[in-house]
Write a protein that holds these residues in place. Structure first.
Motif, PDB file in Angstrom:
ATOM      1  N   CYS A 169       0.758  -1.141  -0.028  1.00  0.00           N
ATOM      2  CA  CYS A 169      -0.017   0.227  -0.052  1.00  0.00           C
ATOM      3  C   CYS A 169       0.783   1.279   0.044  1.00  0.00           C
ATOM      4  CB  CYS A 169      -1.002   0.068   1.281  1.00  0.00           C
ATOM      5  SG  CYS A 169      -2.362  -1.200   1.031  1.00  0.00           S
ATOM      6  N   THR A 208      -2.100   3.744  -5.418  1.00  0.00           N
ATOM      7  CA  THR A 208      -3.669   3.571  -5.870  1.00  0.00           C
ATOM      8  C   THR A 208      -3.364   2.077  -6.481  1.00  0.00           C
ATOM      9  OG1 THR A 208      -3.198   4.209  -8.025  1.00  0.00           O
ATOM     10  CG2 THR A 208      -4.118   5.808  -6.505  1.00  0.00           C
ATOM     11  N   LYS A 253      -6.038  -1.932  -7.019  1.00  0.00           N
ATOM     12  CA  LYS A 253      -7.288  -2.389  -7.065  1.00  0.00           C
ATOM     13  C   LYS A 253      -7.506  -3.721  -6.477  1.00  0.00           C
ATOM     14  CE  LYS A 253      -8.516  -0.641 -11.644  1.00  0.00           C
ATOM     15  NZ  LYS A 253      -9.975   0.194 -11.468  1.00  0.00           N
ATOM     16  N   LEU A 254      -8.572  -4.232  -5.949  1.00  0.00           N
ATOM     17  CA  LEU A 254      -8.699  -5.405  -5.434  1.00  0.00           C
ATOM     18  C   LEU A 254      -8.030  -6.674  -5.834  1.00  0.00           C
ATOM     19  CD1 LEU A 254      -9.839  -6.524  -2.594  1.00  0.00           C
ATOM     20  CD2 LEU A 254     -11.859  -7.028  -3.807  1.00  0.00           C
ATOM     21  N   ILE A 280      -8.049  -6.031   3.868  1.00  0.00           N
ATOM     22  CA  ILE A 280      -7.924  -4.500   3.987  1.00  0.00           C
ATOM     23  C   ILE A 280      -8.531  -3.960   5.166  1.00  0.00           C
ATOM     24  CG2 ILE A 280      -9.228  -2.554   2.682  1.00  0.00           C
ATOM     25  CD1 ILE A 280      -8.565  -3.975   0.132  1.00  0.00           C
ATOM     26  N   GLU A 324      -6.477  -1.241   7.608  1.00  0.00           N
ATOM     27  CA  GLU A 324      -7.161  -0.065   8.239  1.00  0.00           C
ATOM     28  C   GLU A 324      -7.296   0.234   9.467  1.00  0.00           C
ATOM     29  OE1 GLU A 324     -10.130   1.472   4.638  1.00  0.00           O
ATOM     30  OE2 GLU A 324     -10.681  -0.411   5.823  1.00  0.00           O
ATOM     31  N   LEU A 337      -6.734   4.288   4.133  1.00  0.00           N
ATOM     32  CA  LEU A 337      -7.026   4.056   2.798  1.00  0.00           C
ATOM     33  C   LEU A 337      -8.519   4.604   2.359  1.00  0.00           C
ATOM     34  CD1 LEU A 337      -6.414   0.194   2.575  1.00  0.00           C
ATOM     35  CD2 LEU A 337      -5.026   1.923   1.682  1.00  0.00           C
ATOM     36  N   TYR A 338      -8.453   5.073   1.134  1.00  0.00           N
ATOM     37  CA  TYR A 338      -9.781   5.611   0.414  1.00  0.00           C
ATOM     38  C   TYR A 338     -10.415   4.872  -0.484  1.00  0.00           C
ATOM     39  CZ  TYR A 338     -12.973   8.735  -1.855  1.00  0.00           C
ATOM     40  OH  TYR A 338     -14.037   9.223  -2.375  1.00  0.00           O
ATOM     41  N   SER A 339     -11.425   4.333  -0.651  1.00  0.00           N
ATOM     42  CA  SER A 339     -12.035   3.541  -1.292  1.00  0.00           C
ATOM     43  C   SER A 339     -12.907   4.104  -2.432  1.00  0.00           C
ATOM     44  CB  SER A 339     -12.990   2.330  -0.945  1.00  0.00           C
ATOM     45  OG  SER A 339     -13.805   2.870  -0.434  1.00  0.00           O
ATOM     46  N   ASN A 340     -12.584   3.836  -3.837  1.00  0.00           N
ATOM     47  CA  ASN A 340     -13.223   4.538  -4.903  1.00  0.00           C
ATOM     48  C   ASN A 340     -14.354   3.602  -5.436  1.00  0.00           C
ATOM     49  OD1 ASN A 340     -11.906   6.784  -4.898  1.00  0.00           O
ATOM     50  ND2 ASN A 340     -10.180   5.673  -5.693  1.00  0.00           N
ATOM     51  N   THR A 341     -15.607   3.838  -5.608  1.00  0.00           N
ATOM     52  CA  THR A 341     -16.573   2.623  -6.104  1.00  0.00           C
ATOM     53  C   THR A 341     -16.736   2.825  -7.582  1.00  0.00           C
ATOM     54  OG1 THR A 341     -18.292   4.270  -5.708  1.00  0.00           O
ATOM     55  CG2 THR A 341     -17.830   2.571  -4.058  1.00  0.00           C
ATOM     56  N   TYR A 396      -8.429   1.323  -4.597  1.00  0.00           N
ATOM     57  CA  TYR A 396      -7.958   1.793  -3.289  1.00  0.00           C
ATOM     58  C   TYR A 396      -6.977   3.094  -3.555  1.00  0.00           C
ATOM     59  CZ  TYR A 396     -10.706  -1.836  -1.241  1.00  0.00           C
ATOM     60  OH  TYR A 396     -12.016  -2.521  -0.751  1.00  0.00           O
TER      61      TYR A 396
END
Length: 67
Positions: free
Chosen positions: A14, A19, A21-22, A40, A44, A50-54, A60
């Motif tokens: 990380c 950045t 992805k899963l 994850i 955390e 971590l910030y997750s983007n949908t 992440y």
């Protein structure tokens, strides 16, 4: 690989890859989707911000400057 060792390597991953992805974690550590999601949550809880983007192009992002 022991879980504690895997989590340590994930934290390093990380920090190196701001950045990701899963699927990146799944292939890097040869783990299932559910294991990657659990890990994850654990990193955390250990303090890795971590910030997750949908969405389709989500993923992440590691927040903040980490040395």
């Amino acid at each position: 690989m022991k879980k504690s060792v895997r989590l340590y390597h994930m934290i390093e991953y990380c920090n190196e890859n701001r950045t990701f992805k899963l699927n990146d974690l799944m292939s890097e550590f040869n783990i299932s989707r559910s294991t990657a999601l659990r890990d994850i949550k654990e990193i955390e809880a250990l303090g890795v911000p971590l910030y997750s983007n949908t969405g389709k192009n989500g993923g992440y992002t590691t927040i903040g400057k980490r040395n």
